[in-house]
Design a protein around this motif. Structure first.
Motif, short mmCIF file in Angstrom:
data_model
loop_
_atom_site.label_atom_id
_atom_site.label_comp_id
_atom_site.label_asym_id
_atom_site.label_seq_id
_atom_site.Cartn_x
_atom_site.Cartn_y
_atom_site.Cartn_z
N LEU A 80 -2.48 11.50 2.94
CA LEU A 80 -2.15 10.55 1.87
C LEU A 80 -0.68 10.56 1.52
CD1 LEU A 80 -5.21 11.04 -0.50
CD2 LEU A 80 -4.64 9.00 0.80
N THR A 81 -0.08 11.75 1.51
CA THR A 81 1.35 11.84 1.21
C THR A 81 2.15 11.09 2.26
OG1 THR A 81 0.99 14.01 0.18
CG2 THR A 81 3.26 13.43 0.73
N SER A 82 1.78 11.28 3.52
CA SER A 82 2.44 10.57 4.62
C SER A 82 2.29 9.06 4.44
CB SER A 82 1.82 11.03 5.94
OG SER A 82 2.12 10.13 6.96
N LEU A 83 1.08 8.62 4.04
CA LEU A 83 0.82 7.19 3.85
C LEU A 83 1.66 6.62 2.72
CD1 LEU A 83 -0.85 4.62 4.47
CD2 LEU A 83 -2.63 5.51 2.96
N TYR A 84 1.67 7.29 1.57
CA TYR A 84 2.40 6.70 0.44
C TYR A 84 3.91 6.79 0.61
CZ TYR A 84 3.15 11.01 -2.55
OH TYR A 84 3.55 12.20 -3.11
N GLU A 85 4.39 7.85 1.27
CA GLU A 85 5.85 7.96 1.50
C GLU A 85 6.32 6.86 2.45
OE1 GLU A 85 6.47 11.99 2.78
OE2 GLU A 85 6.66 12.74 0.70
N LYS A 86 5.50 6.55 3.46
CA LYS A 86 5.82 5.49 4.42
C LYS A 86 5.96 4.15 3.70
CE LYS A 86 3.60 6.21 8.29
NZ LYS A 86 2.49 6.16 9.28
N ARG A 87 5.20 4.00 2.61
CA ARG A 87 5.23 2.75 1.84
C ARG A 87 6.25 2.78 0.70
NH1 ARG A 87 3.73 1.05 5.61
NH2 ARG A 87 1.65 0.45 6.31
N GLY A 88 7.02 3.88 0.61
CA GLY A 88 8.11 3.93 -0.38
C GLY A 88 7.73 4.47 -1.75
N HIS A 112 6.80 7.61 -4.47
CA HIS A 112 7.34 8.96 -4.64
C HIS A 112 6.34 9.94 -5.25
CE1 HIS A 112 10.88 6.24 -4.54
NE2 HIS A 112 11.33 7.20 -3.73
N SER A 113 5.18 9.45 -5.65
CA SER A 113 4.18 10.35 -6.24
C SER A 113 2.80 9.72 -6.13
CB SER A 113 4.50 10.59 -7.72
OG SER A 113 4.31 9.39 -8.46
N PHE A 114 1.77 10.55 -6.29
CA PHE A 114 0.40 10.05 -6.30
C PHE A 114 0.17 9.10 -7.48
CE2 PHE A 114 -0.54 13.74 -3.53
CZ PHE A 114 -1.26 13.09 -2.55
N ARG A 115 0.81 9.40 -8.58
CA ARG A 115 0.64 8.58 -9.78
C ARG A 115 1.17 7.16 -9.53
NH1 ARG A 115 2.13 12.37 -14.38
NH2 ARG A 115 0.15 13.34 -13.83
N GLU A 116 2.35 7.11 -8.95
CA GLU A 116 2.98 5.82 -8.63
C GLU A 116 2.14 5.04 -7.61
OE1 GLU A 116 7.13 4.44 -6.51
OE2 GLU A 116 7.14 6.37 -7.56
N TYR A 117 1.65 5.77 -6.62
CA TYR A 117 0.83 5.17 -5.58
C TYR A 117 -0.46 4.60 -6.17
CZ TYR A 117 -1.76 4.95 -1.09
OH TYR A 117 -2.50 4.54 0.01
N TYR A 118 -1.11 5.37 -7.04
CA TYR A 118 -2.37 4.92 -7.64
C TYR A 118 -2.19 3.66 -8.47
CZ TYR A 118 -6.70 4.56 -10.17
OH TYR A 118 -7.87 4.07 -10.68
N LYS A 119 -1.06 3.56 -9.14
CA LYS A 119 -0.79 2.38 -9.99
C LYS A 119 -0.90 1.10 -9.16
CE LYS A 119 2.63 0.72 -13.31
NZ LYS A 119 4.02 0.86 -13.80
N ASN A 167 -6.80 -1.85 0.02
CA ASN A 167 -7.49 -2.04 1.29
C ASN A 167 -6.95 -1.12 2.38
OD1 ASN A 167 -9.02 -3.98 0.06
ND2 ASN A 167 -7.82 -5.71 0.81
N GLU A 168 -5.63 -0.97 2.41
CA GLU A 168 -5.03 -0.08 3.40
C GLU A 168 -5.48 1.37 3.14
OE1 GLU A 168 -0.62 0.66 5.19
OE2 GLU A 168 -0.86 1.08 3.06
N PHE A 169 -5.51 1.75 1.88
CA PHE A 169 -5.98 3.10 1.50
C PHE A 169 -7.42 3.31 1.98
CE2 PHE A 169 -8.65 5.35 -1.60
CZ PHE A 169 -8.14 6.64 -1.47
N LEU A 170 -8.31 2.34 1.71
CA LEU A 170 -9.71 2.46 2.11
C LEU A 170 -9.86 2.58 3.62
CD1 LEU A 170 -11.30 -0.26 -0.21
CD2 LEU A 170 -11.61 2.21 -0.39
N ASP A 171 -9.05 1.83 4.34
CA ASP A 171 -9.12 1.84 5.80
C ASP A 171 -8.77 3.21 6.36
OD1 ASP A 171 -9.63 0.56 8.24
OD2 ASP A 171 -7.50 0.24 8.57
#
Length: 257
Positions: A32-40, A42-49, A59-63
């Protein structure tokens, strides 16, 4: 970070039903860290928003979360046999069929059954039970969101009628989703419901021992009405169908005597 990841796990479970805590933590966190960092992010909180507010990010997360080995209309020729020969034979004078999709994975199979049957009877007459052992794939199935590659074999008119495109993903519409009830079930350990007109269990039995397979054939046979149909996968031919009160009526379709 540990606290933030735990918060992310709780939020994802509330939003999607998927329990990330049931996956190996180190492996999942790295993925997940690799996935969210690739998308720019900086944190799980930011990603979840953004997962909450942007369909494409969700959808990308689910896939990435569920390994999708299924697809709609897998082996199309078999589904043609179901629509043109099996369903008309089962319907006869009946309006409703009792149908079970066993080991349904992420839901492509039961939704395909509903879509095919909708060509023959009104949607209001369709009820399908779909079961699987894995709660995470069941949660994914209930959401009904799929990557484009899962729809390769779906006829264009069905795609237009029963799916909504969201960026690179497709969402099954609510009319079809309402026709399917998803439940957790262990095929080997749990009792089966009875009185089915059609049981579909494809591309799963190959993973069982011969002894377990034989037990399951007996259980599936007992769950079917006389005249009911058992539909298996393309690598799962039953070599002595009579042993389980079956007779072959087409390739990979067996009728309960």
């Amino acid at each position: 970070m540990p606290q933030e990841y735990e918060e992310f796990i709780r939020n994802i479970k509330t939003l999607t039903g998927i329990d990330l805590a049931s996956y190996k933590e180190g492996q999942m966190k790295r993925r997940l860290t690799s996935l969210y960092e690739k998308r720019g992010y900086h944190s799980f909180r930011e990603y979840y928003k953004d997962i909450q507010t942007c369909p494409g990010v969700l959808n990308e997360f689910l896939d990435r979360m569920t390994i999708n080995v299924s697809e709609f209309y897998r082996n199309p020729k078999r589904w043609e046999v179901l629509e043109r020969k099996i369903f008309p034979g089962l319907l006869g004078s009946k309006k409703r069929l009792k149908i079970w999709s066993a080991a349904c994975s992420t839901g492509e199979e039961p939704y395909t059954i509903a879509m095919i049957l909708s060509n023959l009877v009104p949607l209001s007459q369709i009820e399908i039970l779909a079961t699987d052992l894995d709660e995470n794939v069941l949660a994914r199935a209930e959401l009904g969101i799929y990557p484009e590659r899962s729809l390769t074999e779906v006829p264009e008119e069905i795609k237009r009628k029963y799916f909504k495109k969201e960026e690179d993903f497709y969402r099954v519409n609510d009319e079809i989703k309402k026709r399917v009830t998803f439940k957790k079930q262990n095929l080997l350990a749990d009792r089966f419901n009875q009185g089915f007109d059609l049981v579909v269990c494809r591309n799963v039995l190959i993973y069982f021992t011969e002894e377990a397979k034989s037990l399951l054939y007996e259980k599936f046979s007992a769950s079917l009405k006389s005249g009911g149909i058992f539909f298996v996968g393309s690598t799962e031919q039953i070599f002595i169908p009579g042993k389980y009160q079956f007779e072959t009526i087409d390739t990979f379709f067996y009728k309960k005597k």
